[in-house]
Design a protein around this motif. Structure first.
Motif, PDB file in Angstrom:
ATOM      1  N   VAL A 129       0.847  -1.188   0.000  1.00  0.00           N
ATOM      2  CA  VAL A 129       0.000   0.000   0.000  1.00  0.00           C
ATOM      3  C   VAL A 129       0.885   1.242   0.000  1.00  0.00           C
ATOM      4  CG1 VAL A 129      -1.894   1.191   1.155  1.00  0.00           C
ATOM      5  CG2 VAL A 129      -1.727  -1.308   1.280  1.00  0.00           C
ATOM      6  N   LEU A 130       0.625   2.114  -0.982  1.00  0.00           N
ATOM      7  CA  LEU A 130       1.468   3.290  -1.210  1.00  0.00           C
ATOM      8  C   LEU A 130       0.636   4.550  -1.094  1.00  0.00           C
ATOM      9  CD1 LEU A 130       2.990   1.843  -4.513  1.00  0.00           C
ATOM     10  CD2 LEU A 130       4.100   1.844  -2.263  1.00  0.00           C
ATOM     11  N   GLY A 131       1.294   5.670  -0.778  1.00  0.00           N
ATOM     12  CA  GLY A 131       0.591   6.953  -0.781  1.00  0.00           C
ATOM     13  C   GLY A 131       0.418   7.502   0.614  1.00  0.00           C
ATOM     14  N   PRO A 132       0.007   8.794   0.668  1.00  0.00           N
ATOM     15  CA  PRO A 132      -0.065   9.474   1.968  1.00  0.00           C
ATOM     16  C   PRO A 132      -1.021   8.815   2.956  1.00  0.00           C
ATOM     17  CG  PRO A 132      -0.855  10.896   0.181  1.00  0.00           C
ATOM     18  CD  PRO A 132      -0.291   9.684  -0.461  1.00  0.00           C
ATOM     19  N   ALA A 133      -2.003   8.061   2.466  1.00  0.00           N
ATOM     20  CA  ALA A 133      -2.947   7.432   3.396  1.00  0.00           C
ATOM     21  C   ALA A 133      -2.583   5.973   3.683  1.00  0.00           C
ATOM     22  CB  ALA A 133      -4.363   7.527   2.845  1.00  0.00           C
ATOM     23  N   ALA A 134      -1.320   5.591   3.457  1.00  0.00           N
ATOM     24  CA  ALA A 134      -0.947   4.181   3.669  1.00  0.00           C
ATOM     25  C   ALA A 134      -1.201   3.747   5.118  1.00  0.00           C
ATOM     26  CB  ALA A 134       0.518   3.960   3.290  1.00  0.00           C
ATOM     27  N   LEU A 135      -0.869   4.624   6.079  1.00  0.00           N
ATOM     28  CA  LEU A 135      -1.062   4.215   7.476  1.00  0.00           C
ATOM     29  C   LEU A 135      -2.551   4.150   7.832  1.00  0.00           C
ATOM     30  CD1 LEU A 135       1.868   5.974   9.405  1.00  0.00           C
ATOM     31  CD2 LEU A 135       1.729   3.632   8.529  1.00  0.00           C
ATOM     32  N   LYS A 136      -3.359   4.982   7.192  1.00  0.00           N
ATOM     33  CA  LYS A 136      -4.824   4.891   7.378  1.00  0.00           C
ATOM     34  C   LYS A 136      -5.305   3.518   6.901  1.00  0.00           C
ATOM     35  CE  LYS A 136      -7.157   8.128   9.203  1.00  0.00           C
ATOM     36  NZ  LYS A 136      -7.399   7.537  10.505  1.00  0.00           N
ATOM     37  N   ALA A 137      -4.738   3.079   5.771  1.00  0.00           N
ATOM     38  CA  ALA A 137      -5.132   1.769   5.236  1.00  0.00           C
ATOM     39  C   ALA A 137      -4.739   0.658   6.208  1.00  0.00           C
ATOM     40  CB  ALA A 137      -4.477   1.542   3.875  1.00  0.00           C
ATOM     41  N   LEU A 138      -3.607   0.821   6.883  1.00  0.00           N
ATOM     42  CA  LEU A 138      -3.205  -0.172   7.893  1.00  0.00           C
ATOM     43  C   LEU A 138      -4.215  -0.175   9.040  1.00  0.00           C
ATOM     44  CD1 LEU A 138      -1.310  -2.183   9.271  1.00  0.00           C
ATOM     45  CD2 LEU A 138       0.118  -0.253  10.004  1.00  0.00           C
ATOM     46  N   GLU A 139      -4.628   1.015   9.459  1.00  0.00           N
ATOM     47  CA  GLU A 139      -5.631   1.098  10.527  1.00  0.00           C
ATOM     48  C   GLU A 139      -6.910   0.362  10.115  1.00  0.00           C
ATOM     49  OE1 GLU A 139      -6.940   5.076  11.455  1.00  0.00           O
ATOM     50  OE2 GLU A 139      -8.413   4.343  12.906  1.00  0.00           O
ATOM     51  N   THR A 140      -7.340   0.609   8.877  1.00  0.00           N
ATOM     52  CA  THR A 140      -8.564  -0.040   8.394  1.00  0.00           C
ATOM     53  C   THR A 140      -8.403  -1.553   8.419  1.00  0.00           C
ATOM     54  OG1 THR A 140      -8.892   1.840   6.936  1.00  0.00           O
ATOM     55  CG2 THR A 140     -10.150  -0.152   6.414  1.00  0.00           C
ATOM     56  N   TRP A 141      -7.241  -2.037   7.976  1.00  0.00           N
ATOM     57  CA  TRP A 141      -7.011  -3.494   7.947  1.00  0.00           C
ATOM     58  C   TRP A 141      -7.042  -4.069   9.362  1.00  0.00           C
ATOM     59  CZ3 TRP A 141      -3.199  -6.930   9.736  1.00  0.00           C
ATOM     60  CH2 TRP A 141      -3.268  -8.226   9.200  1.00  0.00           C
ATOM     61  N   LEU A 142      -6.387  -3.381  10.291  1.00  0.00           N
ATOM     62  CA  LEU A 142      -6.347  -3.891  11.671  1.00  0.00           C
ATOM     63  C   LEU A 142      -7.745  -3.864  12.296  1.00  0.00           C
ATOM     64  CD1 LEU A 142      -3.056  -2.120  12.870  1.00  0.00           C
ATOM     65  CD2 LEU A 142      -3.368  -4.589  12.556  1.00  0.00           C
ATOM     66  N   ASN A 143      -8.503  -2.818  12.002  1.00  0.00           N
ATOM     67  CA  ASN A 143      -9.854  -2.719  12.577  1.00  0.00           C
ATOM     68  C   ASN A 143     -10.792  -3.783  12.037  1.00  0.00           C
ATOM     69  OD1 ASN A 143      -9.430  -0.652  14.361  1.00  0.00           O
ATOM     70  ND2 ASN A 143      -9.895   0.961  12.869  1.00  0.00           N
ATOM     71  N   ARG A 187       4.463 -22.276  13.666  1.00  0.00           N
ATOM     72  CA  ARG A 187       4.403 -22.652  12.245  1.00  0.00           C
ATOM     73  C   ARG A 187       3.842 -21.555  11.342  1.00  0.00           C
ATOM     74  NH1 ARG A 187       2.477 -27.487  14.636  1.00  0.00           N
ATOM     75  NH2 ARG A 187       4.168 -28.980  14.838  1.00  0.00           N
ATOM     76  N   GLY A 188       3.930 -20.338  11.824  1.00  0.00           N
ATOM     77  CA  GLY A 188       3.565 -19.229  10.939  1.00  0.00           C
ATOM     78  C   GLY A 188       2.437 -18.364  11.466  1.00  0.00           C
ATOM     79  N   ILE A 189       2.763 -17.113  11.803  1.00  0.00           N
ATOM     80  CA  ILE A 189       1.735 -16.129  12.137  1.00  0.00           C
ATOM     81  C   ILE A 189       1.920 -14.939  11.203  1.00  0.00           C
ATOM     82  CG2 ILE A 189       1.519 -16.847  14.556  1.00  0.00           C
ATOM     83  CD1 ILE A 189       3.285 -14.460  15.326  1.00  0.00           C
ATOM     84  N   ARG A 190       0.917 -14.065  11.184  1.00  0.00           N
ATOM     85  CA  ARG A 190       0.953 -12.984  10.191  1.00  0.00           C
ATOM     86  C   ARG A 190       1.961 -11.880  10.559  1.00  0.00           C
ATOM     87  NH1 ARG A 190      -5.219 -11.789  10.127  1.00  0.00           N
ATOM     88  NH2 ARG A 190      -4.795 -12.260  12.315  1.00  0.00           N
ATOM     89  N   VAL A 191       2.569 -11.354   9.494  1.00  0.00           N
ATOM     90  CA  VAL A 191       3.538 -10.264   9.644  1.00  0.00           C
ATOM     91  C   VAL A 191       3.090  -9.114   8.743  1.00  0.00           C
ATOM     92  CG1 VAL A 191       5.923  -9.566   9.165  1.00  0.00           C
ATOM     93  CG2 VAL A 191       5.468 -11.816  10.145  1.00  0.00           C
ATOM     94  N   VAL A 192       3.128  -7.917   9.289  1.00  0.00           N
ATOM     95  CA  VAL A 192       2.871  -6.723   8.486  1.00  0.00           C
ATOM     96  C   VAL A 192       4.166  -5.912   8.461  1.00  0.00           C
ATOM     97  CG1 VAL A 192       1.707  -4.486   8.568  1.00  0.00           C
ATOM     98  CG2 VAL A 192       0.393  -6.577   8.921  1.00  0.00           C
ATOM     99  N   ASN A 193       4.575  -5.472   7.283  1.00  0.00           N
ATOM    100  CA  ASN A 193       5.790  -4.660   7.184  1.00  0.00           C
ATOM    101  C   ASN A 193       5.457  -3.168   7.121  1.00  0.00           C
ATOM    102  OD1 ASN A 193       7.690  -6.705   7.210  1.00  0.00           O
ATOM    103  ND2 ASN A 193       7.662  -6.974   4.988  1.00  0.00           N
ATOM    104  N   VAL A 194       6.105  -2.410   7.992  1.00  0.00           N
ATOM    105  CA  VAL A 194       6.041  -0.953   7.902  1.00  0.00           C
ATOM    106  C   VAL A 194       7.489  -0.477   7.776  1.00  0.00           C
ATOM    107  CG1 VAL A 194       5.273   1.193   8.994  1.00  0.00           C
ATOM    108  CG2 VAL A 194       3.958  -0.918   9.329  1.00  0.00           C
ATOM    109  N   PRO A 195       7.987  -0.394   6.530  1.00  0.00           N
ATOM    110  CA  PRO A 195       9.410  -0.057   6.343  1.00  0.00           C
ATOM    111  C   PRO A 195       9.694   1.392   6.721  1.00  0.00           C
ATOM    112  CG  PRO A 195       8.282  -0.188   4.223  1.00  0.00           C
ATOM    113  CD  PRO A 195       7.297  -0.661   5.252  1.00  0.00           C
ATOM    114  N   THR A 196      10.864   1.614   7.308  1.00  0.00           N
ATOM    115  CA  THR A 196      11.237   2.976   7.722  1.00  0.00           C
ATOM    116  C   THR A 196      12.510   3.462   7.048  1.00  0.00           C
ATOM    117  OG1 THR A 196      12.550   2.151   9.573  1.00  0.00           O
ATOM    118  CG2 THR A 196      10.206   2.602  10.003  1.00  0.00           C
ATOM    119  N   ALA A 202       1.484 -10.206   5.343  1.00  0.00           N
ATOM    120  CA  ALA A 202       0.046  -9.942   5.174  1.00  0.00           C
ATOM    121  C   ALA A 202      -0.158  -8.601   4.464  1.00  0.00           C
ATOM    122  CB  ALA A 202      -0.633  -9.936   6.536  1.00  0.00           C
ATOM    123  N   GLY A 203       0.815  -7.718   4.565  1.00  0.00           N
ATOM    124  CA  GLY A 203       0.739  -6.443   3.855  1.00  0.00           C
ATOM    125  C   GLY A 203       1.986  -5.635   4.124  1.00  0.00           C
ATOM    126  N   THR A 204       2.264  -4.689   3.211  1.00  0.00           N
ATOM    127  CA  THR A 204       3.384  -3.764   3.388  1.00  0.00           C
ATOM    128  C   THR A 204       2.834  -2.357   3.219  1.00  0.00           C
ATOM    129  OG1 THR A 204       4.973  -5.374   2.559  1.00  0.00           O
ATOM    130  CG2 THR A 204       5.648  -3.080   2.466  1.00  0.00           C
TER     131      THR A 204
END
Ligand SMILES: NC(=O)c1ccc[n+]([C@@H]2O[C@H](COP(=O)([O-])OP(=O)(O)OC[C@H]3O[C@@H](n4cnc5c(N)ncnc54)[C@H](O)[C@@H]3O)[C@@H](O)[C@H]2O)c1
Ligand SMILES: [Zn+2]
Length: 372
Positions: free
Chosen positions: A19-33, A123-132, A164-166
């Motif tokens: 997910v790219l763009g200024p609202a990328a972190l908003k999209a992460l919030e939506t996914w987590l919610n 044996r595998g749990i979900r990972v979300v990447n928030v690169p810095t 699960a998402g970047t």
């Protein structure tokens, strides 16, 4: 490409959303919610990213305010089995279950380690990447390769498993040092060279200190990396385009670590590798002389010269030959047919590699006139 929430868009990398763009972190919030309420989140970062980036992450993504951050040491040395052990133990102590989500907040070291820990814990749990870091945003956080180093050998233990998402939030780069920024720029230049001439020209012309100007270019690079991974998730053919500059670059990087006062960052070594491999492309009649000159000049303007010695050449070849894919002193390279067009699987001899290293050595010693 799919339009996401307003201000963000999503590209796919082997079925994993980037997910790219200024609202990328908003999209992460939506996914987590959208997740079930009882899902627990663990934010894992290093000491720098937790200090510089966690407040903004938690400020913009309320579901992560409850998460207790887990700190690992910064730097390549953290890509170790000991750090993984500590993280696995921590998760077990906290009774993290199979629904838990790990959020990797950091550069390539953090996403490589957390990706591996997430791939193996229960044996595998979900990972979300928030690169810095820039390297994380345009390369390491995308494509699912993860892992650690062992006995001085980089990335020798790991898996390919998609996150699960970047979520790429470019303003995190505000606190990244110039040298680290240039480290990531090398991969952006590579993306242009193998896939997109316009991107190459745009990165060459960009004022790198200006994050607003850099932002669309970071997004384009992330999109190129994702697109290549999407075409070839298992690294069988197209993904080898990403090796441009890396066959020689990796060996130069490893050689530079043998004398720590000359240690190069990965991107700095790849920049040298790209000059050598562009020269090889010209020597093999794939690339025009004009294109070679443009590539060499643009890279030399941006990266400090790294003196090579003929003694280094021999060692660099040895380091390249350790790579089992390349037996018999013949190496399979990704070269360039033009700026914007890579070609995979070109056979190159050891003598040609030596000539390319000589070319670089003389270029650094005598300047562009010797570039033949
Ligand atoms: N898995 C892949 O496909 C892939 C691709 C490329 C690189 N890598 C791996 O990635 C690693 C290199 O990644 P890297 O260059 O991001 O290194 P890194 O993760 O070590 O980060 C570089 C430094 O910058 C700091 N930092 C990161 N973000 C910051 C920020 N916003 N502000 C201030 N400081 C910040 C870090 O703490 C660290 O000290 C290597 O181990 C490499 O093998 C993996
Ligand atoms: Zn690289």
């Amino acid at each position: 490409m799919a339009a996401g929430r307003k201000g963000s868009r999503t590209v796919q990398a082997a079925g994993s959303p980037v997910v790219l763009g200024p609202a990328a972190l908003k999209a992460l919030e939506t996914w987590l919610n959208a997740e079930a309420r009882h899902v627990r989140h663990f934010v894992i970062g290093d000491e720098n990213t937790l200090r510089h980036c966690l407040p903004e992450l938690q400020g913009q993504v309320p579901p992560l305010r409850e998460a207790r951050p887990i700190a690992m040491a910064a730097g390549e040395r953290a890509k170790s089995i000991e750090v993984c052990h500590a993280l696995w133990s921590h998760l077990a102590d906290q009774a993290a279950d199979r629904q838990a989500v790990l959020v990797a907040l950091g550069g390539g070291v953090v996403s490589d380690v957390v990706g591996f820990v997430g791939a193996t814990y229960k044996r595998g749990i979900r990972v979300v990447n928030v690169p810095t870091s820039l390297m994380g945003m345009v390369d390491a956080a995308i494509g699912g390769k993860n892992g650690i180093d062992l006995d001085g050998i980089k990335n020798i233990v790991g898996t390919i498993r998609q996150p699960a998402g970047t979520y790429v939030h470019v303003p995190f780069l505000r606190t990244l040092g110039k040298r680290e920024l240039m480290n990531g720029v090398a991969e952006m230049l590579k993306h242009g060279l193998v896939r997109d001439r316009a991107h190459w020209s745009a990165v060459c012309a960009a004022p790198l200190h200006d994050l607003k100007a850099l932002e669309p270019l970071v997004q384009r690079s992330a999109e190129i990396k994702a697109g290549i991974v999407e075409e070839d998730p298992n690294d069988l053919d197209t993904r080898r385009l990403l090796n441009f500059g890396h066959t020689i670059g990796h060996a130069i990087e490893a050689r530079s670590w043998e004398s720590p006062q000359r240690a190069l960052l990965h991107g700095e070594a790849v920049a040298i590798g790209m000059i050598c491999e562009a020269w090889l492309s010209w020597k093999r009649d794939l690339l025009s002389r004009e294109a070679l000159d443009e590539i060499s000049r643009s890279i030399q303007e941006r990266y400090r010269p790294h003196p090579l010695d003929p003694v280094d050449h021999h060692r660099i070849l040895q380091l390249m030959a350790n790579d089992k894919k390349n037996a018999d002193e013949r190496f399979r390279f990704t070269l360039l047919e033009d700026i914007g067009h890579g070609r995979i699987n070109v056979e190159v001899t050891a003598a040609q590699v030596t000539a390319a290293l000589d070319h670089y050595r003389l270029l650094m010693r005598d300047g562009p006139k010797e570039a033949v």
